[in-house]
Design an enzyme around this catalytic site. Structure first.
Site, PDB file in Angstrom:
ATOM      1  NE  ARG A 163     -10.133  -5.134   0.978  1.00  0.00           N
ATOM      2  CZ  ARG A 163      -9.366  -4.117   1.364  1.00  0.00           C
ATOM      3  NH1 ARG A 163      -9.910  -3.067   1.939  1.00  0.00           N
ATOM      4  NH2 ARG A 163      -8.066  -4.122   1.147  1.00  0.00           N
ATOM      5  CG  ASP A 203     -13.500   6.469  -0.837  1.00  0.00           C
ATOM      6  OD1 ASP A 203     -13.475   6.252   0.395  1.00  0.00           O
ATOM      7  OD2 ASP A 203     -12.473   6.451  -1.550  1.00  0.00           O
ATOM      8  CD  GLN A 263     -12.973  -1.921  -0.170  1.00  0.00           C
ATOM      9  OE1 GLN A 263     -12.179  -1.873   0.776  1.00  0.00           O
ATOM     10  NE2 GLN A 263     -14.165  -2.488  -0.048  1.00  0.00           N
ATOM     11  CG  HIS A 274      -8.429   0.206  -2.663  1.00  0.00           C
ATOM     12  ND1 HIS A 274      -7.684  -0.910  -2.341  1.00  0.00           N
ATOM     13  CD2 HIS A 274      -9.040   0.591  -1.504  1.00  0.00           C
ATOM     14  CE1 HIS A 274      -7.833  -1.170  -1.043  1.00  0.00           C
ATOM     15  NE2 HIS A 274      -8.661  -0.288  -0.523  1.00  0.00           N
ATOM     16  NE  ARG A 290      -3.824   0.638   1.973  1.00  0.00           N
ATOM     17  CZ  ARG A 290      -5.031   0.723   2.513  1.00  0.00           C
ATOM     18  NH1 ARG A 290      -5.224   1.446   3.598  1.00  0.00           N
ATOM     19  NH2 ARG A 290      -6.058   0.101   1.976  1.00  0.00           N
ATOM     20  CB  CYS A 311     -14.177   1.183   0.377  1.00  0.00           C
ATOM     21  SG  CYS A 311     -13.453   2.832   0.506  1.00  0.00           S
TER      22      CYS A 311
HETATM   23  N1   CP Z   1     -11.122   0.085   2.787  1.00  0.00           N
HETATM   24  C1   CP Z   1      -9.830  -0.019   3.167  1.00  0.00           C
HETATM   25  O1   CP Z   1      -8.931  -0.275   2.364  1.00  0.00           O
HETATM   26  O2   CP Z   1      -9.652   0.144   4.497  1.00  0.00           O
HETATM   27  P1   CP Z   1      -8.250   0.340   5.258  1.00  0.00           P
HETATM   28  O3   CP Z   1      -7.696   1.665   4.813  1.00  0.00           O
HETATM   29  O4   CP Z   1      -8.617   0.329   6.715  1.00  0.00           O
HETATM   30  O5   CP Z   1      -7.332  -0.773   4.905  1.00  0.00           O
HETATM   31  N1  NVA Z   2      -9.888   6.864  -1.270  1.00  0.00           N
HETATM   32  C1  NVA Z   2      -9.478   6.416   0.038  1.00  0.00           C
HETATM   33  C2  NVA Z   2      -9.734   4.938   0.200  1.00  0.00           C
HETATM   34  C3  NVA Z   2      -9.419   4.422   1.574  1.00  0.00           C
HETATM   35  C4  NVA Z   2      -9.596   2.941   1.691  1.00  0.00           C
HETATM   36  C5  NVA Z   2      -8.015   6.744   0.253  1.00  0.00           C
HETATM   37  O1  NVA Z   2      -7.211   6.544  -0.661  1.00  0.00           O
HETATM   38  O2  NVA Z   2      -7.679   7.213   1.347  1.00  0.00           O
END
Ligand code: CP
Ligand code: NVA
Length: 310
Positions: free
Chosen positions: A296, A228, A135, A132, A105, A268
């Site tokens: 997930r 989101d 997700q 992502h 990530r 999400c």
């Molecule tokens: N939705 C999601 O990816 O959550 P986290 O940021 O908690 O991993």
């Molecule tokens: N769009 C958000 C998704 C978090 C899971 C971010 O990138 O922070």
């Protein structure tokens, strides 16, 4: 089909590979509920590199590896030499000598691409500024559970910021034949290259991808409404400004009046009540939203098993 490959973007998966992931996720979920062991990754190790925060991703990948008979290592950039400037291409080659797969990530999508280029083991994108995919594959499974296996023709409306989720939803909808409409402010539309690719992918399945600025237009007769955060990780300094810009894009009871009567709302997470979604809408759809969070685990187990099993 997926053995040994990377999972960086849904765009790079075939229609059949998307289906394969969703089918195995469903099977592994049923096995877990029935208490049947499924040690498809016995003796394997996944490295999990986090350059951004996470609750769901970290816990679901780590638990998923354990349930598959393997183990996971949490690798924060605060502790890795990567955080002190060791090149990602060296990190990739070192970790490939110890591990069976890497989940990452991070910020720029080019970092994941660089990691995958130099790693000799599968790399999984667990969120970049651009995409992502884990997700959105999870969301497709959740939609199948609530709306039936065949997603073709279902209308999904995304309301809010054109971000990494929106980009991945376009790819997910394109691969499954859905009608996808995103309503965002003019200056916050999803990535133009992703939009172009998704429109191209949509030709294979009969999906449709469109971008509008009016949330009511997007939500009209929608089967699924998604949103989101208005300020993604890395955009904290813009949060106050974004709250003003995105105010007309809140998912609330009034907006949902135009949707199909059996609409489901998904998120999400993490959710910011009073911003992109109201407390009452969130709580009304909490059973779906927490199925989505649970999924997930099952979806990523399927991804890891398909990529990493012998
Ligand atoms: N939705 C999601 O990816 O959550 P986290 O940021 O908690 O991993
Ligand atoms: N769009 C958000 C998704 C978090 C899971 C971010 O990138 O922070």
């Amino acid at each position: 089909m997926l053995k040994g490959k990377d999972l960086l973007s849904i765009h790079e998966l075939s229609v059949d590979e998307v289906e394969e992931i969703l089918s195995l996720a469903k099977e592994l979920k049923a096995k877990q509920k029935a208490g049947v062991e499924h040690h498809l990754l016995k003796g394997k190790t996944l490295g999990m590199i986090f350059e951004k925060s996470s609750t769901r991703t970290r816990v679901s990948f780590e638990t998923g590896m354990y349930q598959l008979g393997g183990q996971a290592l949490f690798l924060s950039n605060r502790d890795l030499q990567l955080g002190r400037g060791e090149p990602i291409k060296d990190t990739a080659r070192v970790l490939s000598r110890y591990l069976d797969g890497i989940m990452i990530r991070t910020f720029g999508h080019d970092r994941v691409e660089e990691l995958a280029k130099y790693a000799s083991i599968p790399v999984i994108n667990a969120l970049t500024d651009l995409l992502h995919p884990c997700q959105v594959l999870t969301d497709l499974l959740t939609i199948q559970e609530h709306k039936g296996k065949n997603l073709k023709g279902l209308k999904m409306a995304y309301v809010g910021d054109g971000n990494n989720m929106t980009n991945s939803y376009m790819y997910g909808a394109a691969k499954t034949g859905m009608t996808f409409v995103a309503a965002t402010p003019e200056d916050y539309q999803p990535d133009p290259v992703v939009t172009k690719n998704a429109i191209e992918d949509a030709k294979e399945t009969g999906a449709s991808i469109s971008l509008v600025t009016d949330p009511k237009e997007a939500v009209k007769d929608a089967d699924i409404v998604v949103t989101d955060t208005w300020a993604s990780m890395g955009q904290e300094a813009e949060h106050e400004m974004r709250k003003k810009i995105f105010a007309p894009y809140q998912v609330n009871e009034d907006l949902l009046k135009g949707a199909d009567k059996r609409v489901i709302v998904m998120h999400c997470l993490p959710a910011y009540r009073g911003e992109e979604i109201t407390e009452d809408v969130f709580e009304h759809f909490a059973p779906v939203i927490f199925d989505e969070a649970e999924n997930r685990l099952h979806t990523q187990k399927a991804i890891m098993a398909l990529l990493m099993a012998d």
